[in-house]
Design an enzyme around this catalytic site. Structure first.
Site, PDB file in Angstrom:
ATOM      1  N   TRP A   1      21.494   3.825  39.131  1.00 58.33           N
ATOM      2  CA  TRP A   1      21.855   4.752  40.227  1.00 58.33           C
ATOM      3  C   TRP A   1      22.513   4.002  41.378  1.00 58.33           C
ATOM      4  CZ3 TRP A   1      18.334   5.825  44.820  1.00 58.33           C
ATOM      5  CH2 TRP A   1      17.526   4.724  45.098  1.00 58.33           C
ATOM      6  N   ASP A   2      22.395   2.685  41.368  1.00 57.32           N
ATOM      7  CA  ASP A   2      23.029   1.847  42.377  1.00 57.32           C
ATOM      8  C   ASP A   2      24.486   2.289  42.578  1.00 57.32           C
ATOM      9  OD1 ASP A   2      20.834   0.599  41.105  1.00 57.32           O
ATOM     10  OD2 ASP A   2      21.461  -1.398  41.716  1.00 57.32           O
TER      11      ASP A   2
ATOM     12  N   GLU B   1       9.679   1.713  43.259  1.00 59.42           N
ATOM     13  CA  GLU B   1       9.110   1.373  41.951  1.00 59.42           C
ATOM     14  C   GLU B   1       7.713   0.761  42.044  1.00 59.42           C
ATOM     15  OE1 GLU B   1      12.084  -0.865  39.839  1.00 59.42           O
ATOM     16  OE2 GLU B   1      13.382   0.888  39.649  1.00 59.42           O
TER      17      GLU B   1
ATOM     18  N   LYS C   1       8.066  -0.761  47.336  1.00 59.09           N
ATOM     19  CA  LYS C   1       8.992  -1.848  47.005  1.00 59.09           C
ATOM     20  C   LYS C   1      10.271  -1.711  47.821  1.00 59.09           C
ATOM     21  CE  LYS C   1      11.482  -3.603  42.934  1.00 59.09           C
ATOM     22  NZ  LYS C   1      11.953  -3.237  41.593  1.00 59.09           N
ATOM     23  N   GLN C   2      10.650  -0.450  48.095  1.00 59.05           N
ATOM     24  CA  GLN C   2      11.956  -0.205  48.709  1.00 59.05           C
ATOM     25  C   GLN C   2      11.964   1.160  49.395  1.00 59.05           C
ATOM     26  OE1 GLN C   2      12.896  -0.010  44.356  1.00 59.05           O
ATOM     27  NE2 GLN C   2      14.824   0.779  45.159  1.00 59.05           N
TER      28      GLN C   2
HETATM   29  C1  BGC Z   1      15.335  -1.501  42.050  1.00 55.39           C
HETATM   30  C2  BGC Z   1      16.094  -0.312  41.507  1.00 55.39           C
HETATM   31  C3  BGC Z   1      17.510  -0.741  41.192  1.00 55.39           C
HETATM   32  C4  BGC Z   1      17.519  -1.929  40.257  1.00 55.39           C
HETATM   33  C5  BGC Z   1      18.912  -2.460  39.994  1.00 55.39           C
HETATM   34  C6  BGC Z   1      15.412  -2.633  41.065  1.00 55.39           C
HETATM   35  O1  BGC Z   1      14.780  -3.749  41.597  1.00 55.39           O
HETATM   36  O2  BGC Z   1      14.003  -1.170  42.273  1.00 55.39           O
HETATM   37  O3  BGC Z   1      16.100   0.713  42.468  1.00 55.39           O
HETATM   38  O4  BGC Z   1      18.216   0.310  40.640  1.00 55.39           O
HETATM   39  O5  BGC Z   1      16.767  -2.965  40.837  1.00 55.39           O
HETATM   40  O6  BGC Z   1      19.513  -2.888  41.145  1.00 55.39           O
END
Ligand code: BGC
Length: 788
Positions: free
Chosen positions: A363-364, A493, A605-606
Site C-alpha cells: 500500500w506504500d 502492525e 508500530k506506526q
Molecule cells: C510496515 C508496512 C509497510 C511495509 C513495507 C512495514 O514495516 O509496517 O506498513 O507497508 O513495511 O514498507
C-alpha cells in the site's frame, strides 16, 4: 527514535551530491544501497566494479516486475494461505570487472588506497568514482569511472572506465563479465530481509563470450520468466589485447590485457542490455549494435537532460538546511529511479536497490508515494493505478478464496498480482488496502480531471474493491445496527486481528460513499459505458444503495471519556507497553518480542489513527486531532519508516511546529543516516514519498478536496528560512514560495487556477498570475516535548 549510526557528515552536505570519501568496509553494503542507480526497469546496486573480497552478496541487479515464484513452505498450513512467494529476480551483474595490476588483484581490502571518492550526482543521474590504488610494492593505478542506468534507453546500463598510472609501467589484466551465478540463500529472522535465490530454480539458456561481446540468458522455472542480457566493450587509448573468453552456464567473460605507462591510458566503455520475456530469450544483438553507435558522453548528456526535466517540476528547494536539502533530493531522486514506467510494474518498498521485502509492492505505493508523482508527473501516478487495474483479476480470484462472493481483494504484498504474504495477521488481514487504492483513484481524478481514466479504469477498481466491505462487515445488532468490520489489521502492525479498526472503518466509509458517487457520475456522464460496465459487473442500484447504507451506518470507535478515537474496539482494554523498561536495543520490537507479546499491549508500530487524521482530515476538528495525537504519539515506536511523516503532518496541523520539524528531519535523512539500521537491504520508498508529503502537505498545508478545491496553509519549519516547490493541478503549473515574511503563489502555466490561502479564495490568471500574502504562524507547545 533510533540513534543515528553514522555521523551525517559521512556523505557530505552537498545539495546535489552524495559524496563518499575514503573507504570503510563497514559501510560497503549500506553504500551499495545509497549509490544504487535505476530507471524504473533496471536497478543496480552501488557495489564496486572490481568487487570486494568477501562482500560478493552485496552486489545486485534487478528487473522490475520479474520474479521467482517458489512455493511457501508452511509448517502448519490452513485453507486460503498464500501459496507462492514472488521474489524479485536477480539479473546478471553487468559491471563485474576483475582487475589485476602486475598480477596483483585490485581489491580495496588489499594494497594501499591513496584516494577513493564516489559521487552520486543527482542532477546528472550518474555515479562517479575515482580511485588511486597502489599494489603492494607496485605502481599507482588511477581508475576513474562513470556509471548510468539509462533513463532514455530503459534496457541499458553504460559504464565508462578510464585507467592510467601515476608513475612507472605496469601490465593490467582485465576480465569483464556478465554474471548471473546464483547467490547464497540468506537466512534471517528479520522479516524485512528478503531471502536469496533457489539455485534449483535457474536454468541456463545460453552463455556466449567473444572478443567484443558477451551474452547470457537464464530461465526461472518457478515463474516462467526468461532473463536475457548482452554486453559490448569499446576500448580507446593504448593498445588492448584480447586474450581469451570463457563461458560457463551463468557467466560469460572476456579477458583483455594492456600495458600502461604514466604517459598512456585506456578508456573502456561497457554497454550492457537487459530484457525479459515469458518464453524464449530476447535477442539483443541488434539493439546492442545500435547502442554502440553512441559514446558514453551521448548517454550521459541525455541522462542529464532527463534529470533536469525531472527536477524542473519535482524539486523542492529549501533554504538554510543543506543536510535536509541533500536528504530531500536524495529521496525524490530514488523515487524517480524506482518507479515502474509500464502497467505491469509498480514501485517496490525497497525500490530497485535491494531484495529487502523480496521486492514486493505494498500500500506504500498508493498512500505514501503516489501523491508525489501525482502532483509533479501525473502520467507516472496514472501508471501506478494502471498496474492495479492490470492485476484486478488476481484480486478477484483472491476475494473468492476468502469467501467474498463479489468484487476484489487486493494482495497485501505482491509483484505479479497474487497474495505473497505468508503471515496473514499482518498481511491479508490489512483489508484497508482496498480502500487505500480507491482513495488513490479518487485523488488522481481530483488532481488531474482525467475523466477517461475514471470511466475506463478507475470506476471498475473502485466498484470491485467496494464490494469487499458488505462481504466482511455487518450491521451489528449489539451496536444499534451500526456497520462493524471484524477481524482486520489496520496499518499498525503491532496490533493485529481486531474488531473495528478505526482507520479501516473510516477509510471503508469514505470508499463506499465514493463508490456510490462514481456510480452516479458514470451514469450521468457516460451512460453507455456505465451500462456496459454495470452489466459486466452485474452491478445494480440496490447494491449501491447497500453501500450507502453501510457507509452511513459505519461504526467509528470513540471513547467519550477521553474524547479520543479508539484505534479499535479492544485498544483501551490492553495494558500500556512498558516503554520505561524497554532497553533502547530492543527496538524495533518486532525483532525482540513474539508478535503475541506485542499484540496484547497498547503499542503502535506506526501511525494508524494519526494517519486517518491526515488522509480524512476534513472530518475532524483541530482539537480532535490534537487529542488523538496526544494520546497515540507516546504509544508509537515508529518502528516502521512509514510513521514519522504522518506524525510530522499532523503535528503541523495542530501547531506542534517543533515536533513537525523533528519528525521531518528523520524522514528526510532516513536512509542517508540509516536511522533504521537496515538501509543496506534497500531504501524505504514509502518514507521517501513521505518527504514530499511532509513538505507540501505538511508545511505548506496543501490539500485538494472536493468540493473545496485546492488549498494551502503554509508554515515555515523551524531552522529553515524558506522553501519553494511546484505542483501540477489539472494541467496547470503552480509555483509556491514561502520565506520568513511571505507566501507567494505564481501560475507558471495555465489559464486560471483557483485556490484557497488560509481559507481565503485566491484566483490566479494569465494576466494576474501572482499573489502574495504575509506568512501566518501558529505554534502550540506539545505536551511531550520533541519527537521521540
Ligand atoms: C510496515 C508496512 C509497510 C511495509 C513495507 C512495514 O514495516 O509496517 O506498513 O507497508 O513495511 O514498507
Amino acid at each position: 527514535m533510533q540513534h543515528t549510526l553514522y555521523p551525517p557528515s559521512r556523505l557530505g552536505d552537498h545539495p546535489w551530491r552524495i559524496v563518499e570519501t575514503g573507504f570503510n568496509a563497514v559501510d560497503y553494503s549500506l553504500n551499495a544501497t545509497l549509490f544504487a542507480l535505476g530507471n524504473g526497469y533496471i536497478g543496480l546496486r552501488g557495489t564496486f566494479d572490481e568487487g570486494l573480497l568477501g562482500a560478493e552478496s552485496d552486489a545486485g541487479c534487478y528487473l522490475n516486475g520479474v520474479y521467482y515464484a517458489e512455493p511457501i513452505r508452511y509448517g502448519e498450513k490452513a485453507y486460503g494461505y498464500a501459496r507462492h512467494n514472488q521474489r524479485i529476480a536477480a539479473a546478471a551483474l553487468p559491471h563485474e570487472l576483475t582487475l589485476a595490476l602486475d598480477g596483483q588483484r585490485v581489491d580495496l581490502r588489499c594494497g594501499e588506497i591513496l584516494e577513493h571518492r564516489r559521487e552520486l550526482r543527482m542532477d546528472e543521474g550518474l555515479l562517479y568514482r575515482r580511485l588511486r590504488w597502489r599494489a603492494p610494492n607496485g605502481p599507482v593505478l588511477v581508475l576513474e569511472s562513470r556509471r548510468l542506468v539509462s533513463l532514455t534507453e530503459r534496457h541499458l546500463i553504460a559504464t565508462e572506465y578510464h585507467f592510467s598510472l601515476e608513475s612507472g609501467i605496469a601490465d593490467i589484466e582485465l576480465a569483464s563479465s556478465l554474471n548471473a551465478v546464483p547467490g547464497v540463500m540468506t537466512d534471517s529472522d528479520d522479516p524485512r530481509v528478503g531471502a536469496g535465490i533457489h539455485k534449483e530454480d535457474l536454468v541456463s539458456r545460453y552463455s556466449h563470450a567473444s572478443e567484443e561481446t558477451l551474452a547470457l540468458s537464464h530461465h526461472l522455472l518457478s515463474s516462467g520468466f526468461t532473463l536475457s542480457s548482452a554486453a559490448a566493450h569499446h576500448f580507446d587509448g593504448a593498445p588492448v589485447q584480447f586474450i581469451r573468453h570463457a563461458s560457463e552456464p551463468f557467466r560469460a567473460t572476456s579477458h583483455y590485457r594492456f600495458a600502461l605507462t604514466d604517459q598512456t591510458s585506456v578508456t573502456l566503455t561497457k554497454y550492457a542490455l537487459f530484457d525479459h520475456s515469458r518464453g524464449e530469450p530476447v535477442a539483443l544483438d541488434n539493439r546492442l549494435k545500435e547502442c554502440r553507435r553512441h559514446r558514453f558522453a551521448d548517454y550521459a548528456r541525455a541522462q542529464t537532460r532527463q534529470m533536469q526535466q525531472f527536477w524542473q517540476t519535482a524539486d523542492i528547494e529549501i533554504d538554510g538546511a543543506p543536510r535536509l536539502q541533500q536528504g530531500l533530493r536524495f529521496n525524490l531522486f530514488h523515487l524517480f529511479q524506482s518507479l515502474g514506467r509500464t502497467p505491469d510494474t509498480n514501485i517496490a518498498a525497497k525500490g530497485l536497490t535491494g531484495h529487502g521485502y523480496d521486492g514486493h509492492y505494498f500500500w506504500d505505493s498508493e498512500i505514501y508515494i503516489l501523491p508525489f508523482f501525482l502532483y509533479t508527473q501525473p502520467q507516472l501516478a496514472r501508471n501506478l493505478l494502471l498496474y492495479r487495474h492490470r492485476i484486478l483479476d488476481s484480486a478477484r480470484a483472491r476475494a473468492r478464496e476468502l469467501a467474498i462472493p463479489k468484487g476484489a481483494l487486493y494482495p497485501w504484498r505482491t509483484i505479479g498480482g497474487e497474495e505473497c504474504s505468508a503471515y496473514y495477521p499482518a498481511g491479508t488481514a490489512q483489508f484497508h488496502i482496498n480502500a487505500d487504492i480507491a482513495y488513490a483513484v479518487r485523488q488522481y481524478h481530483e488532481a488531474t480531471g482525467d475523466d477517461e481514466f475514471l470511466r475506463d479504469i478507475g470506476a471498475e477498481i473502485v466498484f470491485e474493491t467496494a464490494r469487499l466491505w458488505p462481504a466482511i462487515g455487518h450491521f451489528n445488532p449489539h451496536r444499534d445496527g451500526q456497520f462493524c468490520i471484524n477481524e482486520v489489521t489496520g496499518p499498525d502492525e503491532y496490533t493485529a486481528l481486531v474488531n473495528n479498526n478505526f482507520f479501516t472503518n473510516a477509510m471503508a466509509q469514505r470508499h463506499l460513499h465514493y463508490a456510490a458517487t462514481v456510480f452516479d457520475w458514470l451514469q450521468n456522464h457516460f451512460p453507455e459505458q456505465a451500462r456496459t460496465l454495470y452489466r459486466k459487473l452485474s452491478l445494480k442500484p440496490a447494491e449501491v444503495a447497500q453501500w450507502q447504507h453501510a457507509a452511513d451506518a459505519m461504526f467509528l470507535p470513540f471513547d467519550a471519556t477521553q474524547g479520543i478515537h479508539l484505534q479499535d474496539d479492544s485498544f483501551l482494554d490492553k495494558p500500556r507497553w512498558d516503554f520505561e523498561h524497554t532497553p533502547a536495543e530492543h527496538y524495533p520490537l518486532l525483532l525482540h518480542y513474539h508478535p503475541l507479546t506485542i499484540y496484547r499491549h497498547q503499542v503502535c508500530k506506526q501511525a494508524d489513527t494519526v494517519l486517518a487524521l491526515f488522509l480524512l482530515g476534513e472530518q475532524f476538528s483541530t482539537e480532535q486531532k490534537r487529542r488523538d495525537f496526544d494520546f497515540y504519539e507516546p504509544l508509537t515506536t515508529h518502528d516502521s519508516t512509514l510513521s514519522a511523516c504522518a506524525h510530522s503532518i499532523i503535528a503541523n496541523e495542530i501547531g506542534y511546529t517543533d515536533k513537525a520539524s523533528a519528525y521531518f528531519e528523520q524522514v528526510a535523512r532516513m536512509d542517508l543516516d540509516n536511522h533504521h539500521r537496515n538501509t543496506q537491504h534497500g531504501i524505504h520508498t514509502a518514507c521517501m514519498g513521505g518527504t514530499w508529503l511532509c513538505m507540501v502537505q505538511g508545511f505548506a498545508g496543501m490539500r485538494q478536496r472536493h468540493p473545496q478545491g485546492l488549498s494551502f496553509r503554509p508554515r515555515l519549519p523551524s531552522g529553515l528560512s524558506g522553501y519553494r516547490f511546484q505542483i501540477q493541478v489539472r494541467g496547470q503549473q503552480l509555483s509556491v514560495r514561502v520565506d520568513e515574511r511571505q507566501v507567494q503563489y505564481r501560475l507558471v502555466s495555465g489559464d486560471n487556477l483557483r485556490l484557497r490561502h488560509e481559507g481565503d479564495s485566491v484566483s490566479l490568471t494569465r494576466d494576474q498570475p501572482e499573489a502574495s500574502f504575509p506568512l501566518a504562524t501558529t505554534a502550540t507547545p506539545s505536551p511531550h516535548g520533541a519527537a521521540r
